[in-house]
Scaffold this motif. Structure first.
Motif, mmCIF file in Angstrom:
data_model
loop_
_atom_site.group_PDB
_atom_site.id
_atom_site.type_symbol
_atom_site.label_atom_id
_atom_site.label_comp_id
_atom_site.label_asym_id
_atom_site.label_seq_id
_atom_site.Cartn_x
_atom_site.Cartn_y
_atom_site.Cartn_z
ATOM 1 N N ARG A 1 -3.932 -49.899 75.312
ATOM 2 C CA ARG A 1 -4.109 -50.213 73.891
ATOM 3 C C ARG A 1 -4.897 -49.121 73.179
ATOM 4 O O ARG A 1 -4.552 -48.710 72.070
ATOM 5 C CB ARG A 1 -4.808 -51.555 73.734
ATOM 6 C CG ARG A 1 -3.947 -52.705 74.189
ATOM 7 C CD ARG A 1 -4.762 -53.976 74.332
ATOM 8 N NE ARG A 1 -4.004 -54.972 75.062
ATOM 9 C CZ ARG A 1 -3.651 -56.136 74.562
ATOM 10 N NH1 ARG A 1 -3.969 -56.451 73.329
ATOM 11 N NH2 ARG A 1 -2.975 -56.984 75.295
ATOM 12 N N SER B 1 -4.778 -52.014 81.120
ATOM 13 C CA SER B 1 -4.204 -52.601 79.915
ATOM 14 C C SER B 1 -5.019 -52.247 78.674
ATOM 15 O O SER B 1 -4.457 -51.910 77.619
ATOM 16 C CB SER B 1 -4.120 -54.119 80.075
ATOM 17 O OG SER B 1 -3.525 -54.703 78.955
ATOM 18 N N ILE B 2 -6.334 -52.299 78.780
ATOM 19 C CA ILE B 2 -7.196 -51.940 77.642
ATOM 20 C C ILE B 2 -7.024 -50.464 77.310
ATOM 21 O O ILE B 2 -6.921 -50.081 76.138
ATOM 22 C CB ILE B 2 -8.667 -52.285 77.950
ATOM 23 C CG1 ILE B 2 -8.850 -53.804 77.993
ATOM 24 C CG2 ILE B 2 -9.601 -51.665 76.930
ATOM 25 C CD1 ILE B 2 -10.159 -54.261 78.594
#
Length: 128
Positions: free
Chosen positions: A30, A26-27
């Motif tokens: 981003r 998820s990081i």
């Protein structure tokens, strides 16, 4: 009226924190989105410059043939591949497909392996 005890600030060493695989994916999603957002105006400006004249095209081509440009292209290829794959993963999980813990972990691992492989494939294809 007693004062609460004084507490020292806590230092968080991010290198020692063990993130779950889903958090890493998820990081990275981003980060890849931010990289693509930053690169978009630069790539548009390079395209615009390359279409102005033959001399400007040669100038842009010379700029893009440097080793640093190859590294930047590799990072952007990874960002594109990861962002697309992780975005599809997130969309599928939003509708309940693969949202069980083990499947979510497996899909996160798959994304983290497939994105660099796809980026390498895109880079090799682009150079040929």
């Amino acid at each position: 009226m007693d004062k609460p005890p004084h507490r020292l600030p806590v230092f968080l060493n991010l290198a020692q924190i063990r993130f779950p695989i889903g958090a890493i994916a998820s990081i990275a999603h981003r980060v890849s989105g931010v990289l693509l957002f930053i690169a978009l105006p630069v790539l548009a400006a390079l395209l615009h410059a390359s279409l102005r004249s033959e001399a400007d095209f040669a100038s842009v081509r010379g700029l893009l043939s440097s080793p640093l440009s190859l590294v930047v292209a590799g990072v952007l290829a990874w960002a594109l591949a990861h962002h697309v794959l992780a975005g599809i993963r997130h969309l599928l999980m939003d509708v309940g497909i693969g949202s069980e813990l083990e499947r979510a972990r497996a899909s996160a691992r798959l994304i983290l392996v497939a994105a660099p492989a796809l980026a390498l494939l895109l880079l090799v294809w682009g150079l040929s």
